[in-house]
Design an enzyme around this catalytic site. Sequence first.
Site, PDB file in Angstrom:
ATOM      1  N   SER A 191     -12.917   0.275   4.328  1.00 47.96           N
ATOM      2  CA  SER A 191     -12.600   2.298   5.025  1.00 47.96           C
ATOM      3  C   SER A 191     -12.202   2.550   3.321  1.00 47.96           C
ATOM      4  O   SER A 191     -10.928   2.765   2.758  1.00 47.96           O
ATOM      5  CB  SER A 191     -11.360   1.827   5.866  1.00 47.96           C
ATOM      6  N   LYS A 194     -16.702   2.835   5.083  1.00 46.72           N
ATOM      7  CA  LYS A 194     -16.241   4.145   6.362  1.00 46.72           C
ATOM      8  C   LYS A 194     -15.406   4.933   5.206  1.00 46.72           C
ATOM      9  O   LYS A 194     -14.957   4.729   4.711  1.00 46.72           O
ATOM     10  CB  LYS A 194     -15.356   3.188   7.737  1.00 46.72           C
ATOM     11  N   LEU A 195     -16.233   6.394   5.776  1.00 48.74           N
ATOM     12  CA  LEU A 195     -15.266   7.698   4.949  1.00 48.74           C
ATOM     13  C   LEU A 195     -14.102   8.459   6.228  1.00 48.74           C
ATOM     14  O   LEU A 195     -14.529   8.436   7.064  1.00 48.74           O
ATOM     15  CB  LEU A 195     -16.293   8.060   4.386  1.00 48.74           C
ATOM     16  N   LYS A 196     -13.003   8.589   5.482  1.00 48.77           N
ATOM     17  CA  LYS A 196     -12.480   8.917   6.718  1.00 48.77           C
ATOM     18  C   LYS A 196     -12.662  10.389   5.998  1.00 48.77           C
ATOM     19  O   LYS A 196     -12.820  10.839   5.247  1.00 48.77           O
ATOM     20  CB  LYS A 196     -10.840   8.627   5.681  1.00 48.77           C
ATOM     21  N   ASP A 246     -15.016   8.099  10.187  1.00 49.73           N
ATOM     22  CA  ASP A 246     -13.572   7.999  10.802  1.00 49.73           C
ATOM     23  C   ASP A 246     -12.054   9.259  10.747  1.00 49.73           C
ATOM     24  O   ASP A 246     -12.079   9.408   9.814  1.00 49.73           O
ATOM     25  CB  ASP A 246     -12.491   6.780  10.855  1.00 49.73           C
ATOM     26  N   ASN A 294      -9.598  10.020  12.827  1.00 42.63           N
ATOM     27  CA  ASN A 294      -8.532   9.851  13.432  1.00 42.63           C
ATOM     28  C   ASN A 294      -7.872  10.904  13.956  1.00 42.63           C
ATOM     29  O   ASN A 294      -7.159  11.173  13.911  1.00 42.63           O
ATOM     30  CB  ASN A 294      -7.864   9.480  11.731  1.00 42.63           C
ATOM     31  N   GLU A 343     -15.831   7.826  14.388  1.00 46.84           N
ATOM     32  CA  GLU A 343     -14.702   6.539  14.933  1.00 46.84           C
ATOM     33  C   GLU A 343     -13.813   7.913  15.519  1.00 46.84           C
ATOM     34  O   GLU A 343     -13.507   8.168  14.531  1.00 46.84           O
ATOM     35  CB  GLU A 343     -14.347   5.956  13.912  1.00 46.84           C
ATOM     36  N   ASP A 347     -11.550   4.082  18.874  1.00 48.69           N
ATOM     37  CA  ASP A 347     -10.550   3.222  17.830  1.00 48.69           C
ATOM     38  C   ASP A 347      -8.350   3.810  19.039  1.00 48.69           C
ATOM     39  O   ASP A 347      -8.475   2.843  19.611  1.00 48.69           O
ATOM     40  CB  ASP A 347     -10.122   3.624  17.200  1.00 48.69           C
ATOM     41  N   LYS A 383      -8.842  -3.143  17.123  1.00 49.12           N
ATOM     42  CA  LYS A 383      -7.088  -4.266  16.433  1.00 49.12           C
ATOM     43  C   LYS A 383      -5.891  -4.379  17.340  1.00 49.12           C
ATOM     44  O   LYS A 383      -5.408  -4.149  18.086  1.00 49.12           O
ATOM     45  CB  LYS A 383      -6.645  -2.530  15.876  1.00 49.12           C
ATOM     46  N   GLY A 431      -8.769  -1.995  10.596  1.00 53.83           N
ATOM     47  CA  GLY A 431      -7.637  -3.284  10.263  1.00 53.83           C
ATOM     48  C   GLY A 431      -6.623  -2.121  10.015  1.00 53.83           C
ATOM     49  O   GLY A 431      -6.413  -0.943  10.245  1.00 53.83           O
TER      50      GLY A 431
HETATM   51  O1  OSB Z   1      -7.812   4.358  12.121  1.00 49.75           O
HETATM   52  O2  OSB Z   1      -9.348   2.662  10.725  1.00 49.75           O
HETATM   53  C1  OSB Z   1      -7.941   3.475  10.755  1.00 49.75           C
HETATM   54  C2  OSB Z   1      -5.347   2.229   8.384  1.00 49.75           C
HETATM   55  C3  OSB Z   1      -4.135   2.688   8.724  1.00 49.75           C
HETATM   56  C4  OSB Z   1      -4.359   2.965   9.962  1.00 49.75           C
HETATM   57  C5  OSB Z   1      -5.507   3.450  10.195  1.00 49.75           C
HETATM   58  C6  OSB Z   1      -6.698   2.982   9.987  1.00 49.75           C
HETATM   59  C7  OSB Z   1      -6.604   2.438   9.286  1.00 49.75           C
HETATM   60  C8  OSB Z   1      -8.177   1.911   7.993  1.00 49.75           C
HETATM   61  C9  OSB Z   1      -7.934   0.922   7.033  1.00 49.75           C
HETATM   62  O3  OSB Z   1      -8.743   3.055   7.779  1.00 49.75           O
HETATM   63  C10 OSB Z   1      -9.083   0.017   7.470  1.00 49.75           C
HETATM   64  C11 OSB Z   1      -8.183  -0.892   7.139  1.00 49.75           C
HETATM   65  O4  OSB Z   1      -8.498  -1.786   5.562  1.00 49.75           O
HETATM   66  O5  OSB Z   1      -6.884  -2.100   6.381  1.00 49.75           O
HETATM   67 MG    MG Z   2     -10.018   3.941  13.322  1.00 47.54          MG
END
Ligand code: OSB
Ligand code: MG
Length: 368
Positions: A135, A161-163, A189, A191, A214, A239, A263, A291
């Site tokens: 990520s 995976k790109l935020k 992703d 969020n 995501e 998620d 998760k 994660g």
């Molecule tokens: O949205 O998946 C998520 C990390 C912290 C909180 C939310 C997310 C994430 C990650 C990183 O995307 C996942 C990892 O490498 O542990």
């Molecule tokens: Mg996520």
Amino acid sequence: MKLEAVELRRLDVPLVRPFRTSFGVQTHRDVLLVRVLTDEGEGWSECVALADPVYSSEYVAGAQAVLTGHLLPRLFAAADLTGRSVAPALAGVIGHRMAKAAVETAVLDAELRSYGISLARYLGAERSHVECGVSVGIASSVDALLAEVQSYVDQGYRRIKLKIQPGWDVEPVRAVREAFGPDLPLQVDANTAYDAATMPRLHALEEFGLLLIEQPFVEEDLHQHAVLSRQMRTPVCLDESIVSAAVAADAINRGACSIVNVKAGRVGGYLESVRIHDVCAALGVPVWCGGMLETGLGRAANLALAALPNFRLVGDTSASDRYFAEDLTEPFVLVDGRLPVPTGPGVGVDLRRDVVTAMTQSTETVRP
Ligand code: OSB
Ligand code: MG
């Protein structure tokens, strides 16, 4: 088992680089370790709550408070404690799934160590190795992003995976696609950073052949996700919205997603995670393991889960050095884009006590 005491230990663990998402920047991991002491031996786990309530309503100090004030007293009162009896004993407390997951995992670790069997075997794992993705946070520039993605590709990660967030979406995704070509497994992703007004930006991602988008919208809004799912060919994955097996089934039946990120912390533990795995399998929906920037302790348990058969997409279980210069366990090292599933009793890894001690900020022992 009988629960005799619980040690709650707060650690400050530096990340190798800042991790920026649409909800903020993490530079350190504020880790809460849970150690249960029972008449059958001890067990350990890591609570995945972040320092601040920005990903979900939970946060580390809140998790610690609900453990000491509400969850642990219920477990001290339980007669025949097992991993499976934790969730029913805690059902009177609403929510606080990350705190519940942490204590359930520690009790499971103690129980499985006493039997000498691994968490992977107990959960029904079917593979010895897990393919790993990574990520990638929001970068300071497109050039910086391309350099970071290049280093992960060079290390062998099998999926990127790109935020994203409104304004950091089409341009970085286009740049990564152009630099690495159409065969790079790529997903994004958000969020929860999008809404009806910014939805056209998600449609503009259609041309990049993403594996999935995501959690574009707020966690409560399954309807908006269903609308987007109908409009786009790119699969929508959830998620934050998926907090239980019941919600997973509901989201799938409403057409809100066709892929689920699992998760354990978000859903209240590894046992509920297996139920999500199973309900998704029954509905023909693949899952993958997300994660929360876990240390080696949480990562070990995630690898056990990710070895179940319906974990058919590459997850976010990256190697230790993606997060930490020094991990709390022996480091997980990527070999051919994969990590080994621990086979030892319980979660299958041991803490490096010297590292844990050096990073500890506070320790609280709770007794009946
Ligand atoms: O949205 O998946 C998520 C990390 C912290 C909180 C939310 C997310 C994430 C990650 C990183 O995307 C996942 C990892 O490498 O542990
Ligand atoms: Mg996520």
